[in-house]
Scaffold this motif. Structure first.
Motif, PDB file in Angstrom:
ATOM      1  N   PHE A  91       0.834  -1.204   0.000  1.00 49.89           N
ATOM      2  CA  PHE A  91       0.000   0.000   0.000  1.00 49.89           C
ATOM      3  C   PHE A  91       0.872   1.259   0.000  1.00 49.89           C
ATOM      4  O   PHE A  91       0.641   2.196  -0.774  1.00 49.89           O
ATOM      5  N   GLU A  92       1.913   1.287   0.867  1.00 47.99           N
ATOM      6  CA  GLU A  92       2.775   2.466   0.933  1.00 47.99           C
ATOM      7  C   GLU A  92       3.583   2.628  -0.358  1.00 47.99           C
ATOM      8  O   GLU A  92       3.773   3.745  -0.851  1.00 47.99           O
ATOM      9  N   ALA A  94       2.468   6.565  -7.014  1.00 48.00           N
ATOM     10  CA  ALA A  94       1.372   7.341  -7.598  1.00 48.00           C
ATOM     11  C   ALA A  94       1.515   8.823  -7.288  1.00 48.00           C
ATOM     12  O   ALA A  94       1.171   9.686  -8.111  1.00 48.00           O
ATOM     13  N   ARG A  95       2.030   9.151  -6.090  1.00 54.02           N
ATOM     14  CA  ARG A  95       2.190  10.561  -5.727  1.00 54.02           C
ATOM     15  C   ARG A  95       3.233  11.250  -6.607  1.00 54.02           C
ATOM     16  O   ARG A  95       3.095  12.426  -6.951  1.00 54.02           O
ATOM     17  N   ILE A 133      -5.704   6.194 -10.505  1.00 52.85           N
ATOM     18  CA  ILE A 133      -6.499   5.440  -9.528  1.00 52.85           C
ATOM     19  C   ILE A 133      -5.634   4.326  -8.946  1.00 52.85           C
ATOM     20  O   ILE A 133      -5.000   3.575  -9.695  1.00 52.85           O
ATOM     21  N   THR A 134      -5.591   4.240  -7.615  1.00 52.43           N
ATOM     22  CA  THR A 134      -4.877   3.157  -6.935  1.00 52.43           C
ATOM     23  C   THR A 134      -5.888   2.321  -6.174  1.00 52.43           C
ATOM     24  O   THR A 134      -6.729   2.850  -5.465  1.00 52.43           O
ATOM     25  N   ASP A 135      -5.819   1.020  -6.380  1.00 49.97           N
ATOM     26  CA  ASP A 135      -6.744   0.082  -5.737  1.00 49.97           C
ATOM     27  C   ASP A 135      -5.923  -0.995  -5.047  1.00 49.97           C
ATOM     28  O   ASP A 135      -5.534  -1.990  -5.671  1.00 49.97           O
ATOM     29  N   VAL A 136      -5.599  -0.786  -3.759  1.00 41.53           N
ATOM     30  CA  VAL A 136      -4.761  -1.728  -3.019  1.00 41.53           C
ATOM     31  C   VAL A 136      -5.180  -1.684  -1.546  1.00 41.53           C
ATOM     32  O   VAL A 136      -5.488  -0.629  -0.999  1.00 41.53           O
ATOM     33  N   ALA A 137      -5.222  -2.860  -0.948  1.00 40.25           N
ATOM     34  CA  ALA A 137      -5.566  -2.938   0.476  1.00 40.25           C
ATOM     35  C   ALA A 137      -4.367  -2.545   1.330  1.00 40.25           C
ATOM     36  O   ALA A 137      -3.202  -2.680   0.929  1.00 40.25           O
ATOM     37  N   LEU A 186      -1.625  -5.562   2.779  1.00 39.31           N
ATOM     38  CA  LEU A 186      -0.916  -6.459   1.874  1.00 39.31           C
ATOM     39  C   LEU A 186       0.582  -6.182   1.951  1.00 39.31           C
ATOM     40  O   LEU A 186       1.014  -5.010   1.869  1.00 39.31           O
ATOM     41  N   HIS A 187       1.383  -7.249   2.083  1.00 40.87           N
ATOM     42  CA  HIS A 187       2.837  -7.125   2.163  1.00 40.87           C
ATOM     43  C   HIS A 187       3.467  -8.080   1.158  1.00 40.87           C
ATOM     44  O   HIS A 187       2.908  -9.142   0.859  1.00 40.87           O
TER      45      HIS A 187
END
Length: 791
Positions: free
Chosen positions: A635-636, A642-643, A657-661, A664-665
């Motif tokens: 996620f990070e 994206a930033r 668009i970012t689609d991530v929980a 998650l590692h």
């Protein structure tokens, strides 16, 4: 016309195509169905409409009459109020100057002066519309009038106004009264609007009169026009109602006659397994007879069908209705004869033969294709069975190894196999069914089987009717012939040349063995020579391979060294140009110098990025790039990447668009993972047109975590995908030629993913977008907690 057809076909394409094509085309295609449904509803309510129309017409006339009466009454009241207000106002306006002049009125010439003062006191237009102004003296007699009325002068004003209206009734604020007055002395009094004002000094009163006939002249004219229009409208409407009932009666009789005729025609068509159709090519609507519905096992629901309804039950492999319509409209052809399948109500396919001709509609320019559809399913099945039997027979004949031919009673070819054709080298036109025997033999290139062969012998124990013959080219055949029941004959030829030459081969075997030994010896020497040559070539290949690897290593080291040497001065150029752009130590001077500083900064930054890419690629190729895997929060990492590209995306109005929980590692090198994601997102933003979309999705799949970058950019052709991820390779097209880049972004991303044990996959379609994905090992929650505790 083709636009109407295209509009009707959009219903069918809407079910097959997710785009596209648009909602406007579907709405156009729905118009014929809506109109047909509306017409059907009107036909069902025909009887009710016949009863309602007269009542509605009479109700309309009554409402119209009431409305016009109310409107005319209101106009009458408004006209009267306006006339009274105007008359009262003019009397007041005229009385004011007369009061002022009454004190200075001379005794001599009193009446003449009064007339002149009255004429001067009247406002403009005061005497129009029949208005009359009368002034009485102190004795109550009329002394002056406007317009001039000599017959009234000298008469008492009270006699004129009438004894029933004493002067005490009138006053300064008495208003306007309607009274009968005889203005011309003929004893024919008329109704007049009158108002009176008292004057000062030597004067008595001023009276303002206006005949009601003049006041309501325009109103009466409007009343006459309205009555005339109402009567005319009523007569026209009654005539229309009469015509409607007359036409309705004739239409009902015609419908009954049409229904009887149609029933007879439908009965004949049903028993004949056929049906009628009428295709309006301009509107895309098709008329079906009820027999055609029954032919397809469907309930008649509507005479008029849309183009899409018919296309949905037509087999797409047999006929293209839209293409047929466009061809007829463009080519000008009038006759149609097509065979196709349509779906029966039980799901099976019915074979139909449609024959028709284009007929223009009388009085209109729209063409109609009118014709008949015949059920040919049984004929088609029989033809298929016959064709299948013929194919099976041909396959059986083709599978035999002998040459087979069948002749009819007239010595004409019926059928033969390819072995027979190849045996005589016959051209294709000579083996067509119906070709005479003499023509077939004349077309044989190697000569026909001689009726009296060079050598003919009956094989011992051979079948009856079989004989051996030698062809002109030296081959031997065993020919077996039998007569058929219809007088023809069938001939089967077997090539026995090998048997005939077997004896010669046995005799010549020794020579061939000796020749084989000699060939083997020569082959052995040839193999030894080839082995020596291969050994020498292998040594040379190894030397060239070593040189190539050394050259590649030297190239990678050179790129790494030169990149380090270039980065130091570039950092200084970028830093100093940034300081000059921001004018940290004072203004630069001319604005053009500031622009030059910005160009130096952007060019230096771009060159530094290219050198960094070259340095990373050279490290990877030289094997000096090392990765250290750790537990990385996906996620990070995705948010950081994206930033960074958000600025470039915002300039082009591209949505990222970012689609991530968040939980998650992944087991990966943190810096390498960010660099891969940044390269993929930057490429997606670069090659996506304005107002596009770039998305980054992260989903677990088994023990892997799949990263997927999707864009709506220009796309990549299939032949360019394989070489796209190679170093310094860019796919040139009209879009990429306008964008700078070293062509190393995808190559570095692919190499870093492969160093993690993954694989970079690229899926793309030109002008629709690209999907780039890769998978890395997924770390479960227990491992993450253990790593956090150890840390």
């Amino acid at each position: 016309m083709s636009r109407a057809l295209a509009g009707s076909t959009s219903e069918r394409s809407g079910t097959k195509d997710s785009g596209s094509k648009t909602e406007a085309g579907a709405q156009k295609a729905a118009w014929p169905d809506l109109l047909s449904a509306a017409r059907f509803q009107l036909e069902r309510s025909d009887g009710l409409m016949r009863r309602l129309i007269p009542a509605l017409a009479i109700f309309f006339l009554l409402i119209l009459a009431a409305y016009r009466i109310a409107e005319l009454a209101a106009d009458y009241t408004d006209t009267r109020i306006e006339a009274e207000t105007t008359l009262e106002l003019m009397a007041s306006v005229t009385a004011a100057p007369l009061n002022a002049a009454s004190t200075e009125m001379p005794e001599a010439g009193y009446q003449t002066t009064l007339k002149r003062v009255l004429a001067d006191s009247l406002p403009a237009g005061a005497t129009s519309s029949g208005r009359t102004f009368l002034i009485s003296g102190a004795d109550g007699k009329i002394a002056a009038s406007a317009p001039l009325q000599p017959s009234l002068e000298g008469r008492p004003l009270t006699d004129l106004l009438g004894p029933s209206q004493p002067l005490t009734v009138f006053g300064a604020r008495a208003g306007v009264l309607s009274i009968p007055i005889d203005l011309d002395g003929r004893d024919d009094a008329e109704q007049v609007l009158a108002t009176v004002r008292h004057l000062d000094g030597q004067l008595g009163m001023i009276a303002a009169l206006q005949p009601e006939a003049a006041v309501f002249a325009k109103w009466r004219s409007a009343l006459s026009a309205n009555v005339t229009m109402f009567v005319g409208t009523s007569l026209v409407l009654l005539a229309v109602i009469y015509g409607f009932f007359s036409q309705a009666t004739r239409a009902e009789q015609a419908d009954e006659h049409y229904a009887a005729t149609r029933a007879r025609i439908d009965t004949a068509l049903t028993h004949g397994r056929c049906g009628l159709f009428d295709w309006d090519l301009s509107r895309g609507r098709i008329f079906w007879s009820s027999s055609l519905y029954e032919l397809l096992g469907r309930e008649p629901k509507d005479d008029i069908l849309s183009f899409a309804d018919v296309a949905d039950i037509t087999h797409p492999d047999d006929i293209d209705l839209l293409g047929l319509a466009e061809h007829l409209l463009e080519s000008g052809e009038t006759l149609v004869d097509e065979t196709f399948r349509m779906r029966h109500a039980d799901g099976s396919w019915i074979w139909l033969r449609a024959r028709g001709e284009i007929q223009p509609e009388p009085g209109r320019a729209e063409p109609h294709l009118i014709g008949i559809c015949i059920d040919i399913t049984e004929q088609h099945q029989l033809a298929e069975q016959s064709q299948m039997a013929d194919l099976r027979l041909r396959d059986a004949i083709e599978t035999i190894s002998e040459a087979f031919v069948l002749w009819n009673a007239s010595n004409e070819l019926v059928i033969c196999n390819s072995n027979y054709q190849a045996l005589h080298n016959l051209p294709a036109h000579a083996v067509k069914p119906g070709t005479p025997y003499k023509t077939v033999m004349a077309s044989a290139e190697n000569g026909a089987v001689s009726p009296q062969p060079v050598q003919t012998s009956q094989r011992p124990g051979g079948p009856e009717g079989a004989y051996e013959a030698q062809l002109e080219d030296g081959r031997w055949l065993q020919i077996s012939e039998r007569r058929t029941k219809d007088g023809g004959f069938v001939s089967v030829g077997t090539d026995i040349t090998a048997l005939k030459k077997h004896e010669e081969r046995l005799t010549d075997s020794e020579k061939r063995l000796k020749a084989s030994v000699a060939d083997l010896q020569r082959s052995r020497k040839t193999l030894e020579t080839q082995t020596q040559q291969l050994s020498e070539m292998a040594e040379k290949y190894q030397e060239e391979k070593t040189r190539a690897e050394a050259a590649n290593q030297a190239k990678s080291e050179f790129l790494a060294n030169i990149s380090h040497e270039l980065r130091t001065p570039l950092n200084a150029i970028i830093g100093f140009s940034d300081i000059m752009t921001q004018e940290m130590f004072g203004p630069v001077g001319t604005d053009r110098y500031a622009d030059y500083c910005k160009d130096i900064y952007s060019s230096g930054t771009y060159l530094l990025n290219v050198i960094n890419d070259i340095l990373d690629m050279s490290k990877i190729e030289a094997g000096r790039m090392q990765i250290e895997t750790e537990v990385v929060n996906a996620f990070e990492a995705t948010l950081d990447a994206a930033r960074i590209v958000t600025g470039a995306a915002t300039e082009k109005n591209i949505t990222v668009i970012t689609d991530v929980a968040e939980d998650l590692h992944v087991d990966a090198d943190k810096r390498a993972l960010k660099q891969v994601l940044l390269n993929l997102l930057a490429n997606a933003v670069k090659f996506t047109p304005d107002n596009g979309t770039v998305s980054l999705k992260v989903r677990p799949r088994g023990d892997k975590l799949r990263f997927e970058v999707t864009d709506t950019g220009i796309g990549i052709s299939e032949r360019d995908i394989e070489r796209l991820a190679q170093p310094f390779v860019q796919v040139e097209n009209q879009f990429t030629k306008t964008h700078q880049g070293s062509g190393l972004g995808l190559a570095i991303a692919r190499s870093l993913v492969e160093m993690h044990g993954g694989k970079l996959n690229i899926q793309s379609e030109v002008k629709k977008g690209t999907v780039v994905s890769f998978s890395l090992p997924l770390v479960d929650e227990d491992s993450c907690e253990a790593t956090a505790q150890s840390a």
